[in-house]
Design a protein around this motif. Structure first.
Motif, mmCIF file in Angstrom:
data_model
loop_
_atom_site.group_PDB
_atom_site.id
_atom_site.type_symbol
_atom_site.label_atom_id
_atom_site.label_comp_id
_atom_site.label_asym_id
_atom_site.label_seq_id
_atom_site.Cartn_x
_atom_site.Cartn_y
_atom_site.Cartn_z
ATOM 1 N N LYS A 1 1.017 -1.968 1.075
ATOM 2 C CA LYS A 1 0.095 -2.086 1.935
ATOM 3 C C LYS A 1 0.139 -3.372 3.227
ATOM 4 O O LYS A 1 0.218 -3.068 4.445
ATOM 5 N N ASP B 1 -7.318 -3.711 0.840
ATOM 6 C CA ASP B 1 -7.195 -3.520 2.053
ATOM 7 C C ASP B 1 -7.323 -4.956 2.833
ATOM 8 O O ASP B 1 -7.187 -4.925 4.001
ATOM 9 N N LEU C 1 2.391 4.986 0.190
ATOM 10 C CA LEU C 1 1.807 5.238 1.972
ATOM 11 C C LEU C 1 2.948 5.983 2.255
ATOM 12 O O LEU C 1 4.293 6.068 2.182
#
Ligand code: C5P
Length: 223
Positions: A35, A182, A60
């Motif tokens: 991420k 996140d 991802l």
């Protein structure tokens, strides 16, 4: 909207984890999701950079607009980076590179037997360290330090030892920071100062890192 203030800047980012095979069906890996590295790629693309992403396995989607090189092992990642490092202005190592790989990669699936199984590991190359040793004066090198204690001291030690220009220090024991989240809570550690950032989304952290990189480039070219 962010200005295209990185137009023409060539940036290579490593991201994600490695998978180090034991036999045809088994491997050793870690919890990195990619991420943070992918957020840097996204932010840099928005700001006009020419981005190369060297990524290990990640759930991802490969970012559109970047040149993406997919690898599995630490050695493959090392080779992919070394083959492209010369043409870069900025290299950011956000991958959780495997420090070790199984010494033997068995050709056939290992059979279970009585007793314990011993697997010997050998060291993988340290990509950041090797880039730091070969780096030209006009190139900037950024590393990440995920720590659970003595965060800033450890990050500064790595900055010096690996010949980097900036380290992003990350206390992964704090909630809201580290693998899989996140958000992130980081401190930017360069040769001169430490800048503690608040809890931010990984995309905002990415923009702050890129702001700092741009600053360092401007300062360097005016010297
Ligand atoms: O020494 P440590 O693994 O904590 O250093 C972290 C930094 O070094 C990260 O930027 C990571 O991407 C990079 N690294 C690397 N190759 C390795 C190990 C770490 O590029 N084999």
């Amino acid at each position: 909207d962010k200005p295209r203030d990185l137009a023409g800047v060539r940036l290579l980012v490593t991201a994600g984890r490695n998978a180090e095979p034991i036999d045809p069906v088994r491997y050793v890996t870690n919890r990195s999701t990619g991420k943070m590295g992918y957020a840097i790629v996204e932010a840099a693309l928005r700001r006009g950079a020419l981005v190369t992403l060297v990524t290990g396995p990640s759930e991802l989607a490969p970012p559109s607009g970047a040149t993406t090189v997919q690898v599995q092992t630490g050695l493959e990642m090392y080779e992919a980076v070394m083959a492209r490092v010369e043409e870069q202005d900025v290299i950011i190592g956000a991958a959780a590179v495997a420090d070790y790989r199984p010494k033997l990669r068995h050709e056939q699936k290992l059979k279970k037997k009585e007793g314990n199984l011993l697997i010997e590991f050998e060291r993988n190359p340290d990509i950041l360290l090797e880039v730091g040793q070969r780096k030209r004066d006009d190139q900037l090198l950024v590393g990440f330090a995920a720590e659970t204690e003595n965060v800033l001291e450890n990050a500064r030690g790595k900055l010096m030892r690996k010949g980097a220009d900036l380290f992003v220090a990350n206390d992964v024991s704090q909630s809201g920071a580290g693998f899989g989240t996140d958000t992130n809570i980081v401190t930017l550690v360069d040769r001169e100062a430490e800048i503690a950032l608040p809890l931010l989304s990984k995309l905002e952290v990415a923009d702050r890192i890129l702001d700092h990189v741009l600053n360092m480039r401007t300062r360097r070219s005016s010297r």
